[in-house]
Design a protein around this motif. Structure first.
Motif, short mmCIF file in Angstrom:
data_model
loop_
_atom_site.label_atom_id
_atom_site.label_comp_id
_atom_site.label_asym_id
_atom_site.label_seq_id
_atom_site.Cartn_x
_atom_site.Cartn_y
_atom_site.Cartn_z
N ILE A 69 0.84 -1.20 0.00
CA ILE A 69 0.00 0.00 0.00
C ILE A 69 0.87 1.25 0.00
N ARG A 70 2.00 1.22 0.74
CA ARG A 70 2.84 2.41 0.83
C ARG A 70 3.54 2.68 -0.52
N ALA A 71 4.02 1.62 -1.15
CA ALA A 71 4.68 1.80 -2.44
C ALA A 71 3.69 2.39 -3.45
N ALA A 72 2.45 1.89 -3.44
CA ALA A 72 1.43 2.41 -4.36
C ALA A 72 1.10 3.87 -4.01
N TRP A 73 0.96 4.13 -2.72
CA TRP A 73 0.63 5.50 -2.25
C TRP A 73 1.68 6.51 -2.69
N LYS A 74 2.95 6.08 -2.65
CA LYS A 74 4.02 7.01 -3.06
C LYS A 74 3.86 7.42 -4.53
N LEU A 75 3.25 6.52 -5.33
CA LEU A 75 3.04 6.85 -6.74
C LEU A 75 1.69 7.52 -6.96
N ILE A 89 -4.94 2.35 -2.69
CA ILE A 89 -5.61 1.10 -2.37
C ILE A 89 -6.51 1.45 -1.18
N PRO A 90 -7.82 1.19 -1.28
CA PRO A 90 -8.71 1.68 -0.22
C PRO A 90 -8.31 1.18 1.16
N HIS A 91 -8.46 2.03 2.16
CA HIS A 91 -7.99 1.68 3.50
C HIS A 91 -8.68 2.56 4.53
N TYR A 92 -8.83 2.04 5.71
CA TYR A 92 -9.29 2.84 6.85
C TYR A 92 -8.21 2.93 7.92
N ARG A 109 -9.35 -4.43 7.16
CA ARG A 109 -9.43 -5.37 6.03
C ARG A 109 -9.94 -4.73 4.73
N MET A 110 -9.92 -3.41 4.67
CA MET A 110 -10.39 -2.75 3.45
C MET A 110 -9.34 -2.80 2.35
N CYS A 111 -8.09 -3.04 2.74
CA CYS A 111 -6.99 -2.93 1.77
C CYS A 111 -6.60 -4.27 1.17
N LEU A 112 -7.48 -5.28 1.31
CA LEU A 112 -7.11 -6.62 0.84
C LEU A 112 -6.80 -6.62 -0.65
N VAL A 113 -5.76 -7.36 -1.01
CA VAL A 113 -5.38 -7.53 -2.42
C VAL A 113 -5.11 -9.00 -2.71
N GLU A 114 -5.08 -9.34 -3.97
CA GLU A 114 -4.78 -10.72 -4.37
C GLU A 114 -3.35 -10.79 -4.85
N ILE A 115 -2.57 -11.69 -4.26
CA ILE A 115 -1.18 -11.83 -4.69
C ILE A 115 -1.07 -13.14 -5.49
N LEU A 116 -0.69 -13.00 -6.74
CA LEU A 116 -0.66 -14.18 -7.61
C LEU A 116 0.53 -15.07 -7.25
#
Ligand code: SF4
Ligand code: SF4
Ligand code: FES
Length: 536
Positions: free
Chosen positions: A20-26, A30-33, A46-53
């Motif tokens: 989330i931090r790396a994305a935020w810097k750009l 990613i939604p979050h509370y 749990r708002m920031c859940l992502v799928e890691i392939l």
């Protein structure tokens, strides 16, 4: 720099960054509370859940679930990817992450949002957060369906006074614990905590304490919903009517970056919010600083004064000319102000030392006060460093009082009303003051020329580290006030000189160019809620 892929886009990251931090810097959200870039991550919303392939050959991380077969109406066992909290999962080289492009992630966001709203009162029409609330934003972005629960929601304490500045509404709280962590980690005063479990959770103040100190407003600011409100802003304005200007706090020499929210319909400032700047204030401001927005209106000098009585500007300039006529330059002193901008001080230095030819340069400002090791500086002036840069070796105000008492100085031109010492001794001199705010110096002045406050004109301020930061204009000038540099040009003309500055641009060129830190340009018409510009 190592990279990973987010929805197919390469994202560079520093070792230790979470996804989330790396994305935020750009600038990718990613939604979050519960996550906040300046706090630790509890990964509880749990708002920031992502799928890691899974990588080729790696066993996928899955969950066994029961899935409804719509044809038969029966449940059958199935598997789905186990989603990961991006606020806790460290980014790794070559990782492939799905956020907006994963149907599993979309479903999870929808369900987390529905869960958070189950017992929420949805009292947006009377909620101060309305218009800048994460629950509203994320409902629109990730849910868009009606609540299915028809039961009476769980009721919790409302209108709980946490302390002198903050009020808590338990029913609006999403239990993200940002307020708890801010007080523990940044303010270093762990006075808030969570009690009970499940849907009986609530935030409480430690027994025997109240939420007080120098950083209580920040709990409201980090709260992503309307659970914490400040007594100062509560029920005062709807944020979509507000506009915002990128300001620099005038409360102390730290020079915290701020958003000044104001209503252009009433030409009125309503609040300060921190503006992110890693080099200065990170994501934070102190309570005293947050309240200095009031000085855009309070304690002002809106009209010219001659002998303490309001007069037209022309009459005040005539009086200044009469007072200074034929006075030798050796008898004239100027007083720069750590309360005013570099541009204003530059104009006075130019008038005093170049046009008049005086060698007597002094400085004024507010007295020192409380300091801490978090943000607050003991110097309560935003531009002391700027004055020192403009006039190295500038003398302190008590020395001017001595000079006046000894009749070596008989005439004074001063900037700003503030003074940290007793200036009664200046009454025996003829004093012209150009000031935005009343203070000890305006009280001893024969003539006062009204200046705009920092909120009414753009200005540059050098903070304690010498960083020159620009503060934008927000409000229209009060009464007859004009920028102090413009009043000083008018004063120069009245005294018979040809001022070498006619615009802010000219002064800035002479000052050596733009500020070190210019505020990012902001869209002119969006409401304050959209103009976060800050972390949250
Ligand atoms: S009061 Fe606000 S910041 Fe604190 S836990 Fe509740 S929602 Fe989070
Ligand atoms: S620390 Fe100083 S500059 Fe920062 S908000 Fe407080 S008073 Fe303003
Ligand atoms: S932001 Fe990741 S769990 Fe809350």
């Amino acid at each position: 720099m190592p990279t990973f892929k987010l929805d197919g886009k390469p994202i560079p990251f520093e070792p230790g960054d979470t996804i989330i931090r790396a994305a935020w810097k750009l600038g990718i959200e990613i939604p979050h509370y519960c996550w906040h870039p300046g706090l630790t991550a509890p990964a509880n919303c749990r708002m920031c859940l992502v799928e890691i392939l899974p990588k080729p050959g790696q066993r996928p991380l899955t969950l066994d679930i029961l899935e409804l077969d719509t044809k038969t109406g029966e449940y059958r066992t199935a598997q789905k990817p186990k989603l990961q909290p991006s606020c806790y999962m460290a980014a790794a080289e070559g990782m492939e992450v799905l956020s907006d492009t994963s149907e599993h992630v979309k479903r999870a966001r929808h369900d987390v949002q529905e869960f958070l709203l189950l017992n929420h009162p949805v009292d947006c029409p009377i909620c101060d957060q309305s218009g800048e609330c994460k629950l509203q934003d994320y409902w629109l972005d990730h849910m868009q369906t009606k609540k299915r629960m028809r039961d009476e929601p769980v009721h919790k304490p409302k209108g709980v006074v946490f302390g002198p500045t903050i009020v808590y509404d338990g029913e609006r709280c999403v239990m993200c614990t940002r307020c708890v962590r801010f007080m523990a980690e940044v303010a270093k005063d762990p006075v808030l905590d969570m009690r009970e479990r499940g849907n009986l959770n609530e935030i409480v103040v430690s027994p025997g304490r109240q939420l007080d100190g120098h950083y209580t407003f920040m709990t409201e600011h980090v709260c992503p919903v309307g659970a914490l409100t400040t007594k100062d802003f509560r029920f005062k304005a709807r944020v979509w009517f507000l506009r915002t200007a990128a300001a620099v706090c005038q409360g102390c020499a730290t020079g915290c970056n701020a958003h000044l929210d104001y209503d252009p319909r009433y030409n009125k400032a309503y609040r300060y919010r921190p503006r992110d700047n890693e080099k200065v204030n990170k994501f934070w401001m102190c309570d005293e600083g947050m309240l200095t927005y009031k000085e855009a209106h309070d304690g002002r000098v809106p009209e010219a004064l001659v002998g303490g009585k309001e007069k037209p500007l022309g009459a005040a300039l005539d009086q200044a000319r009469a007072l200074f006529s034929g006075v030798p330059k050796e008898s004239i002193a100027i007083v720069l102000s750590a309360q005013h901008s570099l541009e204003d001080n530059w104009a006075l230095r130019e008038l005093g030392t170049v046009l008049i030819g005086s060698k007597s340069v002094f400085k004024s400002g507010k007295p020192d006060g409380y300091e801490d090791t978090i943000l607050i500086h003991r110097d309560k002036n935003p531009n002391s460093k700027g004055v020192e840069q403009l006039a190295p070796g500038v003398k302190a105000l008590p020395l001017l009082v001595d000079e006046v008492k000894a009749s070596r100085i008989t005439h004074v031109i001063a900037l700003g009303g503030a003074a940290a010492v007793d200036v009664d001794g200046l009454r025996s001199a003829k004093v012209v003051v150009v000031a935005a705010h009343a203070g000890p110096l305006t009280q001893v002045a024969n003539v006062v020329l009204p200046a705009t406050s920092w909120a009414e004109h753009a200005g540059t301020y050098a903070n304690v580290k010498g960083l020159r930061q620009e503060s934008e204009k927000a409000l229209e000038p009060l009464g007859a006030s004009r920028p102090a540099w413009a009043q000083l040009a008018a004063l120069a003309t009245a005294l018979g000189y040809e001022p070498s500055w006619k615009s802010m641009k000219q002064i800035r060129t002479r000052l050596g160019g733009a500020a070190d830190a210019r505020p990012a340009s902001l869209p002119a018409t969006a409401g304050a809620g959209q103009l976060g510009g800050g972390a949250e």
